[in-house]
Design an enzyme around this catalytic site. Sequence first.
Site, short mmCIF file in Angstrom:
data_model
loop_
_atom_site.label_atom_id
_atom_site.label_comp_id
_atom_site.label_asym_id
_atom_site.label_seq_id
_atom_site.Cartn_x
_atom_site.Cartn_y
_atom_site.Cartn_z
N GLU A 1 18.23 17.55 -12.92
CA GLU A 1 17.19 17.78 -13.92
C GLU A 1 15.80 17.87 -13.27
O GLU A 1 15.55 17.25 -12.25
CB GLU A 1 17.21 16.64 -14.95
N CYS B 1 8.10 17.88 -11.99
CA CYS B 1 8.76 16.72 -11.38
C CYS B 1 10.14 17.19 -10.94
O CYS B 1 10.95 17.63 -11.76
CB CYS B 1 8.84 15.62 -12.44
N CYS C 1 21.54 8.87 -7.16
CA CYS C 1 20.71 8.14 -6.19
C CYS C 1 21.48 6.89 -5.78
O CYS C 1 22.09 6.23 -6.61
CB CYS C 1 19.37 7.74 -6.82
N CYS D 1 18.55 0.83 -8.13
CA CYS D 1 17.55 0.02 -8.84
C CYS D 1 18.08 -0.33 -10.22
O CYS D 1 18.66 0.50 -10.92
CB CYS D 1 16.23 0.78 -8.94
N CYS E 1 16.91 1.67 -13.56
CA CYS E 1 16.80 3.13 -13.52
C CYS E 1 18.12 3.80 -13.89
O CYS E 1 19.16 3.49 -13.31
CB CYS E 1 16.36 3.55 -12.12
N SER F 1 7.56 10.38 -3.78
CA SER F 1 7.69 8.97 -4.19
C SER F 1 8.94 8.36 -3.56
O SER F 1 10.02 8.93 -3.62
CB SER F 1 7.79 8.90 -5.72
N CYS G 1 10.18 8.92 -16.76
CA CYS G 1 10.52 8.27 -15.49
C CYS G 1 11.77 7.42 -15.65
O CYS G 1 11.86 6.60 -16.55
CB CYS G 1 9.43 7.31 -15.05
N1 SAH Z 1 13.52 7.45 -6.04
C1 SAH Z 1 12.13 7.61 -5.88
C2 SAH Z 1 11.65 8.79 -6.66
C3 SAH Z 1 11.95 8.71 -8.14
S1 SAH Z 1 10.50 8.30 -8.89
C4 SAH Z 1 11.42 6.34 -6.28
O1 SAH Z 1 12.05 5.48 -6.86
O2 SAH Z 1 10.26 6.21 -5.97
C5 SAH Z 1 10.99 7.55 -10.32
C6 SAH Z 1 9.90 6.58 -10.72
O3 SAH Z 1 10.24 6.14 -12.03
C7 SAH Z 1 9.88 5.35 -9.83
O4 SAH Z 1 8.56 4.96 -9.59
C8 SAH Z 1 10.56 4.30 -10.67
O5 SAH Z 1 10.07 3.02 -10.36
C9 SAH Z 1 10.24 4.74 -12.06
N2 SAH Z 1 11.25 4.36 -13.05
C10 SAH Z 1 12.57 4.33 -12.90
N3 SAH Z 1 13.18 3.91 -14.03
C11 SAH Z 1 12.18 3.68 -14.91
C12 SAH Z 1 12.15 3.26 -16.27
N4 SAH Z 1 13.26 3.00 -16.93
N5 SAH Z 1 10.95 3.13 -16.86
C13 SAH Z 1 9.80 3.44 -16.21
N6 SAH Z 1 9.78 3.86 -14.95
C14 SAH Z 1 10.94 3.98 -14.30
FE1 SF4 Z 2 16.75 5.83 -7.09
FE2 SF4 Z 2 14.12 5.83 -7.56
FE3 SF4 Z 2 15.88 5.34 -9.54
FE4 SF4 Z 2 15.53 3.54 -7.62
S1 SF4 Z 2 13.98 4.24 -9.09
S2 SF4 Z 2 17.51 4.23 -8.42
S3 SF4 Z 2 15.20 4.84 -5.85
S4 SF4 Z 2 15.66 7.24 -8.43
#
Ligand code: SAH
Ligand code: SF4
Length: 352
Positions: free
Chosen positions: A98, A111, A118, A122, A125, A199, A341
């Site tokens: 996506e 984006c 991934c 985390c 996420c 990022s 995000c």
């Molecule tokens: N994997 C990289 C790039 C993806 S960026 C990284 O993690 O930096 C995705 C961004 O969205 C990251 O900053 C992450 O912390 C944020 N994110 C992930 N899940 C989220 C959520 N449920 N609510 C708000 N931000 C979130």
């Molecule tokens: Fe991967 Fe970024 Fe999601 Fe963490 S926040 S699982 S590094 S996409």
Amino acid sequence: MSKLHNIKNWTRQNLRRWMTEKSMKNFKVQEFRADQIFYWLYQKKVTSFSEMQNIGRETRNIMEENFLISTLEKCEKQQSQDGSIKYRFLLEDGLSIESVFMPHTSHNTVCVSSQVGCGMGCDFCMTGTMGFVRNLKTAEIIDQILTVWIDQPEGKKIQNIVFMGMGEPFHNYQNLLQALEILTDEYGFNFSQRRITVSTSGLLPKIRRFGKEKIRANLAISLNGVTDAVRSKLMPVNIPYNLEKLIKVCREFPLESRRRITFEYILIRDLTDSIKDAKGLISLLHGMKFKINLIPFNYAPGSKYQPPSLEKSRIFQKYLLDRGVVAPLRISKGQDIQGACGQLVVGTKVLN
Ligand code: SAH
Ligand code: SF4
């Protein structure tokens, strides 16, 4: 499988080199043609060699015998009430990814994803729940931008690229770097390095390496916690690369004048949203050139975390602003289409 090379996996330098070799074998492909081909591909955004008007038939034939120009199949497009558009693309192996188009008053941002799924795991996420499936090729990264761009009404341009979609870009370092080269190439997209942000969750060896590259996009770090206890619970990457190590690498990261590191910080109710956390942020980052993007947690069904109230988010933000910290509160775009995000997730099964 086609034996042709996908031209969008190649940087202009690679293509020039190939052309030099071809010329030596008497094919008469001159290397400056590489510049023209890049211009047609990325500035004119054509999808066939036959549209490249100033390139002679002989060269075009040679290109067609050796290369293909890929396109990405849009299999879903959802428009949010806030104007952002989420695209789902079908890859040639049946997987999908996506990308999100986000309009702002002064500029438009795309984006992009760097991986299918991934592997960083985390806890908050949705992409993380997919696990690592595979890295995207350079062409698959570039094609997201091209396809989203072409899909906008005439004249609407893309000014910013953020690698904040699915995946950990630094896990796909080589392809990411090639994509950055094409994006910033004067014959390619010709983006300024300042308009591109990568990022990362905090892969320290790659952050160090990125600091030494010729092409340097903006660096964003997903911080999300100010103590090792909280950050390790949220982000397993904090176990090998804890906060002390992360902050040390960030302090040593070379920054050109007027540039700074962005720290993304998710506000999660009763976990990361207290004034004590805000204080922790300030002392952790003290002395660095930085800004903080505050992102209230985007809830996804089944998640164990909750967003704070807007009021609490504002109090957190005010604490930082009052102390001179640049800290925009990013109410994520595209929440109603699961395009915000951390909400990008697709099934990993082949779609029919
Ligand atoms: N994997 C990289 C790039 C993806 S960026 C990284 O993690 O930096 C995705 C961004 O969205 C990251 O900053 C992450 O912390 C944020 N994110 C992930 N899940 C989220 C959520 N449920 N609510 C708000 N931000 C979130
Ligand atoms: Fe991967 Fe970024 Fe999601 Fe963490 S926040 S699982 S590094 S996409």
